[in-house]
Design a protein around this motif. Structure first.
Motif, PDB file in Angstrom:
ATOM      1  N   ALA A  24       0.814  -1.214   0.000  1.00  0.00           N
ATOM      2  CA  ALA A  24       0.000   0.000   0.000  1.00  0.00           C
ATOM      3  C   ALA A  24       0.847   1.263   0.000  1.00  0.00           C
ATOM      4  O   ALA A  24       0.427   2.304   0.508  1.00  0.00           O
ATOM      5  N   TYR A  26       2.284   4.651  -1.267  1.00  0.00           N
ATOM      6  CA  TYR A  26       1.615   5.724  -2.006  1.00  0.00           C
ATOM      7  C   TYR A  26       2.637   6.782  -2.372  1.00  0.00           C
ATOM      8  O   TYR A  26       3.532   7.108  -1.585  1.00  0.00           O
ATOM      9  N   LEU A  53      -1.516  -2.696  -4.360  1.00  0.00           N
ATOM     10  CA  LEU A  53      -2.831  -2.056  -4.228  1.00  0.00           C
ATOM     11  C   LEU A  53      -2.959  -0.885  -5.190  1.00  0.00           C
ATOM     12  O   LEU A  53      -4.046  -0.589  -5.669  1.00  0.00           O
ATOM     13  N   LEU A  55      -2.335   2.438  -4.483  1.00  0.00           N
ATOM     14  CA  LEU A  55      -3.098   3.426  -3.731  1.00  0.00           C
ATOM     15  C   LEU A  55      -3.138   4.775  -4.438  1.00  0.00           C
ATOM     16  O   LEU A  55      -4.078   5.555  -4.255  1.00  0.00           O
ATOM     17  N   SER A  67      -5.886  12.851  -3.274  1.00  0.00           N
ATOM     18  CA  SER A  67      -6.086  11.581  -2.546  1.00  0.00           C
ATOM     19  C   SER A  67      -7.439  11.424  -1.864  1.00  0.00           C
ATOM     20  O   SER A  67      -7.543  10.774  -0.832  1.00  0.00           O
ATOM     21  N   ASP A  94       3.657  -1.071   3.737  1.00  0.00           N
ATOM     22  CA  ASP A  94       4.141  -0.029   2.849  1.00  0.00           C
ATOM     23  C   ASP A  94       5.637   0.146   3.031  1.00  0.00           C
ATOM     24  O   ASP A  94       6.250  -0.441   3.925  1.00  0.00           O
ATOM     25  N   THR A 100       1.782   4.911   4.727  1.00  0.00           N
ATOM     26  CA  THR A 100       0.567   4.999   3.927  1.00  0.00           C
ATOM     27  C   THR A 100      -0.332   3.770   4.007  1.00  0.00           C
ATOM     28  O   THR A 100      -1.475   3.821   3.556  1.00  0.00           O
ATOM     29  N   SER A 101       0.165   2.680   4.586  1.00  0.00           N
ATOM     30  CA  SER A 101      -0.732   1.542   4.793  1.00  0.00           C
ATOM     31  C   SER A 101      -1.871   1.917   5.731  1.00  0.00           C
ATOM     32  O   SER A 101      -2.950   1.314   5.672  1.00  0.00           O
ATOM     33  N   ARG A 103      -3.466   4.755   5.587  1.00  0.00           N
ATOM     34  CA  ARG A 103      -4.476   5.318   4.681  1.00  0.00           C
ATOM     35  C   ARG A 103      -5.227   4.198   3.967  1.00  0.00           C
ATOM     36  O   ARG A 103      -6.458   4.247   3.844  1.00  0.00           O
ATOM     37  N   ALA A 104      -4.501   3.176   3.517  1.00  0.00           N
ATOM     38  CA  ALA A 104      -5.159   2.052   2.858  1.00  0.00           C
ATOM     39  C   ALA A 104      -6.117   1.357   3.815  1.00  0.00           C
ATOM     40  O   ALA A 104      -7.234   0.986   3.421  1.00  0.00           O
TER      41      ALA A 104
END
Length: 277
Positions: A24, A26, A53, A55, A67, A94, A100-101, A103-104
């Motif tokens: 994930a 980004y 993913l 993202l 985003s 990530d 950023t995982s 955010r996922a």
């Protein structure tokens, strides 16, 4: 599965039925930030069996803000292409300084998908000498239908009317206005009444999450009462998700203001505050 899983757990679980591991990472859209190429990094080496993913493209491309949450049909198509079903066990990782995982995890949760995070991400996995592969995978497509939301979101109108505690994940310099916002359309400063916890405070030096008592202490140190409602914000909704996940580890459900400062700071109609909280 637990919301946070160890590298040891993932190493044992690889290849098991129903497990889907997603990279994930980004690409930051923040002007001046170090650029990453998640596709190239994934191709260069990823957790065995992991899928990308992507993202970067799991967003609302029609929204001028960066985003923003993707439309339902795009999300469902992406999950179907990744072979995810309602019975899948999803683990996210990530290779990003912005974690950023998180955010996922929040995006997947908005559409009813329960996911876990790999503690320490792929950096810890690599540091331990665990296997890395370059092969890509093409899972069998599935039919996927979004479920009831597991995570919450706040709009600009809701933020303007809220009496929730507001926690901002940006750096102290950006929060106080000591440095100009990197997005030139945004004013410096923060939402009046908000409190600052730079997202990096939730992690140990090796990138793993702090233990629950230490996470709780970070909130309490700035006067946040975890027994009262709060909402997370940041620059563009990415690191606000770190705050939401930290609270999740403490048994709290914290919504994310998706537009964050990219929306609030650019609007001539919203008040801005400078200096510390």
């Amino acid at each position: 599965m637990d919301a946070l899983v160890t590298t040891e757990f993932l190493a044992r679980a690889l290849g098991s039925d129903g497990l889907v591991v997603l990279d994930a990472t980004y690409t930051s859209t923040l002007p001046g930030s170090a650029k990453q190429e998640p596709r190239a990094d994934y191709a260069a080496g990823h957790v065995p069996g992991a899928l990308l993913l992507d993202l970067d493209t799991l967003v609302d491309a029609a929204d001028p803000l960066p985003s923003m949450l993707p439309p339902r049909d795009l999300f469902e198509a992406r999950m179907a292409a990744l072979g995810i079903t309602a019975d899948s066990r999803v683990i996210l990782y990530d290779d990003s300084p912005h974690h950023t995982s998180c955010r996922a995890w929040w995006v997947l949760g908005r559409f009813g998908v329960e996911a876990s995070l790999l503690d320490g991400g792929i950096a810890k996995w690599k540091a331990e000498g665990r296997p890395i592969e370059q092969d890509t995978h093409a899972p069998a497509p599935t039919r996927f239908e979004a479920g009831m939301p597991r995570t919450q979101v706040r709009s600009l109108a809701e933020m303007q009317a809220t009496d929730e505690q507001i926690v901002d994940a940006r750096s102290a310099a950006r929060f106080t206005g000591a440095e100009p916002d990197p997005r030139t359309e945004c004013a410096p400063g923060h939402i009046p009444g908000s409190t600052n916890i730079p997202y990096g405070r939730f992690f140990e030096s090796d990138g793993t999450w702090k233990q629950p008592d230490a996470l709780r202490a970070e909130f309490e140190a700035v006067g946040i009462d975890l027994d009262k409602p709060l909402v997370a914000t940041c620059g563009s909704g990415i690191t606000a998700s770190v705050i939401a996940f930290a609270a999740h580890l403490l048994g709290r459900d914290v919504p994310v203001y998706d537009g964050s400062w990219s929306q609030w700071g650019a609007s001539p109609a919203t008040p801005k505050a400078l200096g510390p909280a």
